[in-house]
Scaffold this active site. Sequence first.
Site, PDB file in Angstrom:
ATOM      1  N   GLY A   1      41.990 -13.273 -75.999  1.00  0.00           N
ATOM      2  CA  GLY A   1      42.525 -12.501 -76.854  1.00  0.00           C
ATOM      3  C   GLY A   1      42.409 -10.864 -76.229  1.00  0.00           C
TER       4      GLY A   1
ATOM      5  CG  HIS B   1      53.673 -13.337 -65.511  1.00  0.00           C
ATOM      6  ND1 HIS B   1      53.229 -14.764 -65.718  1.00  0.00           N
ATOM      7  CD2 HIS B   1      53.804 -13.134 -64.158  1.00  0.00           C
ATOM      8  CE1 HIS B   1      52.921 -15.380 -64.514  1.00  0.00           C
ATOM      9  NE2 HIS B   1      53.376 -14.549 -63.531  1.00  0.00           N
TER      10      HIS B   1
END
Length: 207
Positions: A12, A110
């Site tokens: 996270g 990404h």
Amino acid sequence: MLNIVVCVSGGGTNLQAIMDAVSNGQITNTKIAGVISNNPGAFALERAQKAGIPSFCISPKSYESREDFNEAFLAKMDELNPDLIVLAGFLVVIPEKMIQKFKNRIINIHPSLIPSFCGTGYYGLKVHEAALDRGVKVVGATVHFVDEGTDTGPIIYQKPVMVEEGDTPEVLQRRVMEQAEWIILPKAIDAIANGKIKVKDGKVVQA
Ligand code: GRF
């Protein structure tokens, strides 16, 4: 006000970057309506709970079939009713129905300069292992809209990061996070929240 739902699977750190950017004003006009994880052990869920953000775990392992999971995932998303879905280290394939319903309203971070080192099998540390194996000198991160493909939607922002002598995949991953991911993902959310970008002929342009 842009309501966002952030989907997570792991540590996270990208979620944390978004929460911090909302708190310090780098992201304006935005509210994190919820966090969804497929992984009950994701530290990202603890980060959300600590920040008082509604968090939910919807794990494919809790359902008889992928279809049942997809239905539950979509139902929770409909309940939260976001303007934008943010995939921040989310390792689950997004259901076709969700992609169609949220066309150009799902973004993904990404950890490479797409179209390098992306697509099926390229996620997390594997991306950096492949970059070091190939011997590239420049890597980076990409934030893009999600379409039916894998890492194939319109590119919003990219940020380059230099590979350094002796880099391990872990060291390189951390540098790409610090110097690229945690910068361009909040920037993309703020741009969308303030109407700064749009998709035209499959490309992202200034609005
Ligand atoms: C990071 O490598 C990120 O690039 C990828 O998922 C990994 C974990 O991210 N998308 P986070 O710490 O869970 O945000």
